[in-house]
Design an enzyme around this catalytic site. Structure first.
Site, PDB file in Angstrom:
ATOM      1  N   ARG A  21       0.674  -1.128  -0.008  1.00 35.32           N
ATOM      2  CA  ARG A  21       0.006   0.159  -0.003  1.00 35.32           C
ATOM      3  C   ARG A  21       0.781   1.236   0.074  1.00 35.32           C
ATOM      4  O   ARG A  21       1.629   1.419   0.962  1.00 35.32           O
ATOM      5  CB  ARG A  21      -0.803  -0.023   1.156  1.00 35.32           C
ATOM      6  CG  ARG A  21      -2.222   0.068   1.098  1.00 35.32           C
ATOM      7  CD  ARG A  21      -3.129  -0.216   2.350  1.00 35.32           C
ATOM      8  NE  ARG A  21      -3.992  -1.584   2.039  1.00 35.32           N
ATOM      9  CZ  ARG A  21      -4.766  -1.918   3.156  1.00 35.32           C
ATOM     10  NH1 ARG A  21      -5.012  -1.130   3.921  1.00 35.32           N
ATOM     11  NH2 ARG A  21      -5.310  -3.053   2.720  1.00 35.32           N
ATOM     12  N   ASP A 276     -16.271  -0.804   3.510  1.00 41.39           N
ATOM     13  CA  ASP A 276     -15.206  -0.298   3.429  1.00 41.39           C
ATOM     14  C   ASP A 276     -14.877  -0.006   1.634  1.00 41.39           C
ATOM     15  O   ASP A 276     -15.741  -0.689   0.981  1.00 41.39           O
ATOM     16  CB  ASP A 276     -13.872  -0.525   3.974  1.00 41.39           C
ATOM     17  CG  ASP A 276     -13.517  -1.829   3.696  1.00 41.39           C
ATOM     18  OD1 ASP A 276     -14.400  -2.543   2.925  1.00 41.39           O
ATOM     19  OD2 ASP A 276     -12.246  -2.134   3.653  1.00 41.39           O
ATOM     20  N   ASP A 278     -12.809  -1.694  -0.286  1.00 40.31           N
ATOM     21  CA  ASP A 278     -13.081  -2.797  -1.285  1.00 40.31           C
ATOM     22  C   ASP A 278     -14.020  -3.899  -0.629  1.00 40.31           C
ATOM     23  O   ASP A 278     -13.829  -5.096  -0.899  1.00 40.31           O
ATOM     24  CB  ASP A 278     -11.395  -3.486  -1.017  1.00 40.31           C
ATOM     25  CG  ASP A 278     -11.212  -3.980   0.414  1.00 40.31           C
ATOM     26  OD1 ASP A 278     -11.469  -3.232   1.455  1.00 40.31           O
ATOM     27  OD2 ASP A 278     -10.319  -4.755   0.512  1.00 40.31           O
ATOM     28  N   ASP A 280     -14.697  -5.414   2.398  1.00 35.05           N
ATOM     29  CA  ASP A 280     -14.473  -6.489   3.249  1.00 35.05           C
ATOM     30  C   ASP A 280     -14.826  -6.251   4.722  1.00 35.05           C
ATOM     31  O   ASP A 280     -14.937  -7.119   5.457  1.00 35.05           O
ATOM     32  CB  ASP A 280     -13.068  -7.231   2.928  1.00 35.05           C
ATOM     33  CG  ASP A 280     -12.037  -6.224   3.238  1.00 35.05           C
ATOM     34  OD1 ASP A 280     -12.214  -4.853   3.545  1.00 35.05           O
ATOM     35  OD2 ASP A 280     -10.743  -6.439   3.123  1.00 35.05           O
ATOM     36  N   ARG A 281     -15.081  -4.891   5.138  1.00 33.80           N
ATOM     37  CA  ARG A 281     -15.484  -4.545   6.627  1.00 33.80           C
ATOM     38  C   ARG A 281     -16.889  -4.216   6.457  1.00 33.80           C
ATOM     39  O   ARG A 281     -17.621  -3.937   5.489  1.00 33.80           O
ATOM     40  CB  ARG A 281     -14.659  -3.276   6.674  1.00 33.80           C
ATOM     41  CG  ARG A 281     -13.020  -3.117   6.881  1.00 33.80           C
ATOM     42  CD  ARG A 281     -12.627  -2.331   7.469  1.00 33.80           C
ATOM     43  NE  ARG A 281     -11.053  -2.407   7.436  1.00 33.80           N
ATOM     44  CZ  ARG A 281     -10.441  -1.735   8.091  1.00 33.80           C
ATOM     45  NH1 ARG A 281     -10.757  -0.876   8.941  1.00 33.80           N
ATOM     46  NH2 ARG A 281      -8.892  -1.962   7.931  1.00 33.80           N
ATOM     47  N   THR A 343      -3.192  -9.939  13.582  1.00 34.27           N
ATOM     48  CA  THR A 343      -4.026  -9.193  13.112  1.00 34.27           C
ATOM     49  C   THR A 343      -3.870  -9.274  11.544  1.00 34.27           C
ATOM     50  O   THR A 343      -2.624  -9.463  11.046  1.00 34.27           O
ATOM     51  CB  THR A 343      -3.468  -7.636  13.367  1.00 34.27           C
ATOM     52  OG1 THR A 343      -3.881  -7.347  14.669  1.00 34.27           O
ATOM     53  CG2 THR A 343      -4.140  -6.586  12.418  1.00 34.27           C
ATOM     54  N   GLU A 363     -11.431  -6.729  15.345  1.00 38.98           N
ATOM     55  CA  GLU A 363     -12.209  -5.553  15.984  1.00 38.98           C
ATOM     56  C   GLU A 363     -12.140  -4.392  14.993  1.00 38.98           C
ATOM     57  O   GLU A 363     -12.857  -3.431  15.064  1.00 38.98           O
ATOM     58  CB  GLU A 363     -11.015  -5.014  17.157  1.00 38.98           C
ATOM     59  CG  GLU A 363      -9.784  -4.893  16.924  1.00 38.98           C
ATOM     60  CD  GLU A 363      -9.170  -4.034  15.643  1.00 38.98           C
ATOM     61  OE1 GLU A 363     -10.107  -2.788  16.029  1.00 38.98           O
ATOM     62  OE2 GLU A 363      -8.397  -4.179  15.027  1.00 38.98           O
ATOM     63  N   SER A 364     -11.448  -4.307  13.920  1.00 40.31           N
ATOM     64  CA  SER A 364     -11.600  -3.337  12.823  1.00 40.31           C
ATOM     65  C   SER A 364     -12.629  -3.458  11.716  1.00 40.31           C
ATOM     66  O   SER A 364     -12.550  -3.140  10.680  1.00 40.31           O
ATOM     67  CB  SER A 364     -10.196  -3.519  12.164  1.00 40.31           C
ATOM     68  OG  SER A 364      -9.973  -4.857  11.632  1.00 40.31           O
ATOM     69  N   LYS A 375     -12.093 -11.411   4.765  1.00 32.68           N
ATOM     70  CA  LYS A 375     -13.563 -10.995   5.475  1.00 32.68           C
ATOM     71  C   LYS A 375     -14.509 -10.424   4.256  1.00 32.68           C
ATOM     72  O   LYS A 375     -14.081 -10.222   3.321  1.00 32.68           O
ATOM     73  CB  LYS A 375     -13.151  -9.770   6.354  1.00 32.68           C
ATOM     74  CG  LYS A 375     -12.192  -8.692   6.007  1.00 32.68           C
ATOM     75  CD  LYS A 375     -11.688  -7.952   7.017  1.00 32.68           C
ATOM     76  CE  LYS A 375     -11.065  -6.607   6.693  1.00 32.68           C
ATOM     77  NZ  LYS A 375      -9.541  -6.919   6.403  1.00 32.68           N
TER      78      LYS A 375
HETATM   79  C1  VG1 Z   1      -5.844  -2.974   9.577  1.00 38.58           C
HETATM   80  C2  VG1 Z   1      -6.638  -3.652  10.856  1.00 38.58           C
HETATM   81  C3  VG1 Z   1      -6.476  -5.224  10.436  1.00 38.58           C
HETATM   82  C4  VG1 Z   1      -6.973  -5.483   9.036  1.00 38.58           C
HETATM   83  C5  VG1 Z   1      -6.116  -4.694   8.277  1.00 38.58           C
HETATM   84  C6  VG1 Z   1      -6.630  -4.940   6.659  1.00 38.58           C
HETATM   85  O1  VG1 Z   1      -4.439  -3.191   9.797  1.00 38.58           O
HETATM   86  O2  VG1 Z   1      -6.209  -3.149  12.122  1.00 38.58           O
HETATM   87  O3  VG1 Z   1      -7.440  -5.742  11.448  1.00 38.58           O
HETATM   88  O4  VG1 Z   1      -6.844  -6.783   8.614  1.00 38.58           O
HETATM   89  O5  VG1 Z   1      -6.083  -3.443   8.388  1.00 38.58           O
HETATM   90  O6  VG1 Z   1      -7.850  -4.484   6.436  1.00 38.58           O
HETATM   91  P1  VG1 Z   1      -3.294  -2.491  10.668  1.00 38.58           P
HETATM   92  O7  VG1 Z   1      -2.065  -3.297  10.595  1.00 38.58           O
HETATM   93  O8  VG1 Z   1      -3.488  -1.049   9.838  1.00 38.58           O
HETATM   94  O9  VG1 Z   1      -3.731  -2.507  12.022  1.00 38.58           O
HETATM   95  V1  VG1 Z   1      -8.466  -3.998   5.152  1.00 38.58           V
HETATM   96  O10 VG1 Z   1     -10.148  -3.707   5.145  1.00 38.58           O
HETATM   97  O11 VG1 Z   1      -7.151  -3.478   4.330  1.00 38.58           O
HETATM   98  O12 VG1 Z   1      -8.477  -5.306   3.908  1.00 38.58           O
HETATM   99 CO    CO Z   2     -10.895  -3.629   3.397  1.00 40.13          CO
END
Ligand code: VG1
Ligand code: CO
Length: 542
Positions: A21, A276, A278, A280-281, A343, A363-364, A375
């Site tokens: 990213r 979100d 993409d 998945d959230r 995570t 939790e995210s 997810k």
């Molecule tokens: C964050 C979240 C994590 C999640 C990741 C990708 O990572 O805390 O739970 O799996 O994003 O989510 P980090 O390392 O910033 O805490 V997403 O919706 O990119 O696919």
């Molecule tokens: Co996402």
């Protein structure tokens, strides 16, 4: 026809929590995306003639990078690429297409919940044949390759028409432009009682789904409004835009504030949800009732049997380490195992493949099951709707009954964003160094009882992932976790996860901020957050 292009490595192509990213401008450097894609292929074996799935969340640069990927895939010998129409595939839909088509793997273009646009973020992640994010062994190999790459293979061909459904040829490779929604929507129909949910809507139940101008718009419109008969307008911000209409497509109480306010209003809808960038959230808000993602996981697990796809029960529940222990109590009551992973969704894949877990969550705002290996935002919304269609109770009542049975895990995450990397590293290093001295230390939240740096041993293959976050436990079962984000693109983000458990006979109706106040104070005292970051308060509380 195949061209070999000389290139030099970029030193910053290390995949994070979910893929590579970076700012769009970084991706726009010469050969940047091509280097990464070739490095992915160089790290894989045996894909000649095989199928690759390609699609993204439609953000700025999506189409251009897809053209690059298609050419490199053809020049490297893939036999076929399935690409979503318009370059669109949500992350869970891509996972499903990989699995259903027996593809070798897939490339997903997204920076998930990060904003999009010319000055914002872009990302690429590689998923393996089970449909899930590449495990750490694979991402480490990709990273190593990016540091050595000296050339990539491509074709000198015109762009593929990504809007035209059907088959086109690119050199010797077939490109099939597919409907990004249909297969996924069909899969959802196999898991949930669409008749019951249709009846719920027909009875006047109201939903507001905020797609945040990101990828779930077309999926939500097809499933909720067309297949389930929810009234037009149920889906808001339903058209994916390259800059997400300047939304920050992170479904939390800060960035989905409008939705939250609609649900708290006197005459608001019965149920609200958002997804979100993409797809998945998921964010779940009942009328007058926000549901934390950790609680949502617990409620979904406790009630999953009400949906046809899970009527036979769950094999196990998995949650990421910082996610609250609410699901643990459900697992205990159901007599099934609970797994605690680092995570990131990649750690759930092996458990799901091995049939050890059925439902997973973070939790995210990530929840999902063994139907795919990512997810899945809409999946969570549909499971909630299925449960509501069967129980016919408001969300407030469902939550109250849940807490009255299992107790309540008050929970919040405090993010400190944009910290200078050296400062964030110093904070973590100091805390790590102090771990042995912490047990017994008195704080505003009582004495520290345990302190460690989470290390995970995968029960299926024995692989070890160390340094996954610092956990500090207190005598009453409360907990604070500290870790640095692996998805940011600017400086460092410190995440502080706060959790306090109150038993079923305790105070179940406190304000979260009040319930957690002593822990917040303890967290700063233990880690020196203000001292290290210069910040008096977090940038985002979720
Ligand atoms: C964050 C979240 C994590 C999640 C990741 C990708 O990572 O805390 O739970 O799996 O994003 O989510 P980090 O390392 O910033 O805490 V997403 O919706 O990119 O696919
Ligand atoms: Co996402």
């Amino acid at each position: 026809m195949i061209q070999t292009v000389a290139t030099t490595p970029y030193p910053d192509q290390k995949p994070g929590t979910s893929g590579l990213r970076k700012k769009v401008r970084v991706f726009q450097q010469p050969h940047y995306a091509a280097n990464f894609v070739q490095s992915v292929f160089d790290s894989l074996d045996g894909f000649a003639g095989q199928t690759l799935v390609v699609g993204g969340d439609g953000r700025y640069l999506n189409r251009e990078v897809i053209q690059t990927m298609l050419r490199i895939a053809a020049a490297n010998g893939f036999g076929r690429v399935l690409v979503g129409q318009g370059g669109i595939l949500s992350t869970p839909a891509a996972s499903h297409v990989i699995r259903k088509s027996g593809a070798f793997g897939g490339l997903i273009l997204s920076a998930s919940h990060n904003p999009g646009g010319p000055d914002e973020d872009f990302g690429i992640k590689y998923n393996i044949g089970n449909g899930g994010p590449a495990p750490e062994g694979v991402t480490a190999a990709i990273h190593a390759r990016t540091l050595e790459i000296s050339e990539y293979r491509t074709l000198d061909t015109p762009d593929i028409d990504l809007d035209q459904l059907g088959t086109q040829m690119l050199g010797e490779m077939t490109v099939e432009v597919i409907d990004p929604v249909a297969d996924y929507a069909d899969l959802m129909e196999t898991l949930f009682d669409f008749d019951a949910i249709r009846a719920l809507f027909a009875g006047g139940f109201t939903l507001s789904f905020d797609a945040m101008s990101a990828v779930t718009g077309p999926y939500a419109t097809e499933i909720l409004e067309r297949r389930l008969g929810a009234p037009a307008g149920t889906v808001v911000n339903g058209t994916p835009l390259p800059d997400f209409g300047h939304h920050h497509p992170d479904p939390n109480l800060v960035h989905a504030r409008d939705l939250y306010e609609r649900l708290m209003a006197e005459e608001g809808p019965d149920f609200g949800a958002a997804s979100d960038g993409d797809g998945d959230r998921n964010l779940i808000i009942g009328r007058h009732q926000y549901v934390t993602p950790s609680d949502s996981l617990a409620v979904l697990a406790a009630n999953a049997h009400l949906a046809p796809g899970y009527a036979r029960g769950l094999k196990g529940i998995a949650r990421s380490m910082p996610t609250s222990g609410a699901a643990d109590r459900v697992a205990q009551a159901l007599g099934i195992p609970l797994y605690e992973t680092p995570t990131g969704w990649k750690f759930f894949g092996n458990l799901l493949d091995a049939g050890m877990a059925t439902i997973c969550g973070e939790e995210s705002a990530g929840t999902g099951s063994d139907h795919v290996r990512e997810k899945d935002g809409l999946w969570a919304v549909l499971l909630w709707l299925n449960i509501l269609a069967v129980r016919r109770q408001p969300v407030t009542e469902i939550m109250a009954e849940h807490w009255a049975r299992y107790g309540r895990n008050y929970y919040a995450r405090h993010d400190y964003e944009g910290i200078a990397t050296e400062r964030a590293d110093a904070l973590m290093a100091e805390l790590r160094g102090a771990l042995p001295t912490l047990p017994g230390r008195e704080t505003a939240a009582g004495a520290v009882s345990t302190a460690d740096d989470f290390s995970y041993t995968d029960p299926t293959d024995g692989s070890v992932s160390a340094h996954q976050g610092i956990r500090i436990g207190f005598a009453d079962g409360s907990r604070v976790v500290f870790r640095l984000s692996g998805t940011g693109t600017q400086g460092a983000t410190l995440r502080v996860y706060l959790e306090r458990y109150v038993g079923a006979d305790g105070e179940l109706a406190l304000e979260t901020a009040d319930a957690l106040a002593p822990l917040i104070q303890a967290a700063d005292a233990l880690a020196g957050i203000t001292r290290h970051t210069g910040m008096d308060e977090p940038s985002v509380i979720t």
